[in-house]
Design a protein around this motif. Sequence first.
Motif, PDB file in Angstrom:
ATOM      1  N   VAL A 151      41.082  26.472  39.143  1.00 59.44           N
ATOM      2  CA  VAL A 151      41.682  25.832  40.321  1.00 59.44           C
ATOM      3  C   VAL A 151      41.720  26.824  41.485  1.00 59.44           C
ATOM      4  O   VAL A 151      41.404  26.480  42.612  1.00 59.44           O
ATOM      5  N   ASN A 152      42.094  28.045  41.188  1.00 61.45           N
ATOM      6  CA  ASN A 152      42.253  29.040  42.239  1.00 61.45           C
ATOM      7  C   ASN A 152      42.271  30.429  41.599  1.00 61.45           C
ATOM      8  O   ASN A 152      42.598  30.564  40.432  1.00 61.45           O
ATOM      9  N   HIS A 153      41.939  31.434  42.387  1.00 61.88           N
ATOM     10  CA  HIS A 153      42.025  32.795  41.847  1.00 61.88           C
ATOM     11  C   HIS A 153      42.308  33.784  42.963  1.00 61.88           C
ATOM     12  O   HIS A 153      42.121  33.476  44.150  1.00 61.88           O
ATOM     13  N   VAL A 154      42.768  34.950  42.574  1.00 62.91           N
ATOM     14  CA  VAL A 154      43.060  35.993  43.548  1.00 62.91           C
ATOM     15  C   VAL A 154      42.640  37.331  42.947  1.00 62.91           C
ATOM     16  O   VAL A 154      42.777  37.560  41.737  1.00 62.91           O
ATOM     17  N   GLN A 155      42.087  38.189  43.784  1.00 64.70           N
ATOM     18  CA  GLN A 155      41.708  39.522  43.315  1.00 64.70           C
ATOM     19  C   GLN A 155      42.898  40.455  43.433  1.00 64.70           C
ATOM     20  O   GLN A 155      43.554  40.498  44.477  1.00 64.70           O
ATOM     21  N   VAL A 156      43.181  41.176  42.377  1.00 65.58           N
ATOM     22  CA  VAL A 156      44.291  42.135  42.383  1.00 65.58           C
ATOM     23  C   VAL A 156      43.705  43.538  42.515  1.00 65.58           C
ATOM     24  O   VAL A 156      42.984  44.004  41.636  1.00 65.58           O
ATOM     25  N   ASN A 157      43.963  44.158  43.651  1.00 62.97           N
ATOM     26  CA  ASN A 157      43.401  45.490  43.894  1.00 62.97           C
ATOM     27  C   ASN A 157      44.358  46.608  43.525  1.00 62.97           C
ATOM     28  O   ASN A 157      43.943  47.701  43.190  1.00 62.97           O
ATOM     29  N   TYR A 158      45.649  46.316  43.613  1.00 61.82           N
ATOM     30  CA  TYR A 158      46.655  47.325  43.303  1.00 61.82           C
ATOM     31  C   TYR A 158      47.510  46.779  42.183  1.00 61.82           C
ATOM     32  O   TYR A 158      48.386  45.947  42.399  1.00 61.82           O
ATOM     33  N   ALA A 159      47.215  47.220  40.993  1.00 58.58           N
ATOM     34  CA  ALA A 159      47.869  46.662  39.816  1.00 58.58           C
ATOM     35  C   ALA A 159      49.272  47.248  39.651  1.00 58.58           C
ATOM     36  O   ALA A 159      49.550  48.346  40.121  1.00 58.58           O
ATOM     37  N   PRO A 160      50.161  46.518  38.985  1.00 60.14           N
ATOM     38  CA  PRO A 160      51.506  47.046  38.726  1.00 60.14           C
ATOM     39  C   PRO A 160      51.458  48.269  37.809  1.00 60.14           C
ATOM     40  O   PRO A 160      50.454  48.515  37.149  1.00 60.14           O
ATOM     41  N   ALA A 161      52.533  49.050  37.804  1.00 60.33           N
ATOM     42  CA  ALA A 161      52.622  50.264  36.992  1.00 60.33           C
ATOM     43  C   ALA A 161      52.211  49.965  35.560  1.00 60.33           C
ATOM     44  O   ALA A 161      52.649  48.974  34.967  1.00 60.33           O
ATOM     45  N   GLY A 162      51.377  50.798  35.023  1.00 58.74           N
ATOM     46  CA  GLY A 162      50.919  50.615  33.655  1.00 58.74           C
ATOM     47  C   GLY A 162      49.567  49.928  33.583  1.00 58.74           C
ATOM     48  O   GLY A 162      48.898  49.972  32.565  1.00 58.74           O
ATOM     49  N   PHE A 163      49.179  49.276  34.687  1.00 56.87           N
ATOM     50  CA  PHE A 163      47.899  48.556  34.687  1.00 56.87           C
ATOM     51  C   PHE A 163      46.952  49.112  35.750  1.00 56.87           C
ATOM     52  O   PHE A 163      45.935  48.498  36.042  1.00 56.87           O
ATOM     53  N   GLU A 164      47.308  50.284  36.324  1.00 54.06           N
ATOM     54  CA  GLU A 164      46.528  50.819  37.448  1.00 54.06           C
ATOM     55  C   GLU A 164      45.054  50.936  37.120  1.00 54.06           C
ATOM     56  O   GLU A 164      44.196  50.634  37.947  1.00 54.06           O
ATOM     57  N   SER A 165      44.770  51.378  35.898  1.00 50.36           N
ATOM     58  CA  SER A 165      43.382  51.650  35.547  1.00 50.36           C
ATOM     59  C   SER A 165      42.558  50.371  35.440  1.00 50.36           C
ATOM     60  O   SER A 165      41.339  50.415  35.456  1.00 50.36           O
ATOM     61  N   SER A 166      43.228  49.232  35.321  1.00 55.97           N
ATOM     62  CA  SER A 166      42.445  48.011  35.138  1.00 55.97           C
ATOM     63  C   SER A 166      42.107  47.310  36.456  1.00 55.97           C
ATOM     64  O   SER A 166      41.323  46.378  36.470  1.00 55.97           O
TER      65      SER A 166
END
Length: 137
Positions: free
Chosen positions: A68-83
């Motif tokens: 339906v919809n999507h968004v790109q996450v460029n700055y991940a929350p703490a703990g997920f930075e590497s992804s």
Amino acid sequence: MGFEKFGEISFISETKVSDFINYLEQGKIMATRCQQCQASYFPPRMDCPRCLNNNMGWFEIKKHGKLVNHVQVNYAPAGFESSAPYYLAIGEFADGVKIFSRLSRDIKKEDIQTGMNLKVVPVKLPGNRLSYEFQKG
Ligand SMILES: [Zn+2]
């Protein structure tokens, strides 16, 4: 409804919702449906906010749906930075169930299109944790 009752209902609800994890371990992604007004819920709820009934039943989400919809996450929350970067998306499945989840890394940016076929699949994360993600369907 007496407020003292609320805690007890809430406690029972959490216990029942933990079944969701058990189903996930079996490879099933489950939602709940109110047995009175037929509203469906994902993430599963054990009380229906629409008709205030708590007679809920489980059903398995049909694995194939559409983006339906999507968004790109460029700055991940703490703990997920590497992804980062990764994509969060909303998929719509049978019975009008909408799921918010991450798109699999196997889906290339140029292939992401609103309306594309998706499937929702249980995944194992490091540390024996369970989740689910969207893959090409
Ligand atoms: Zn209901």
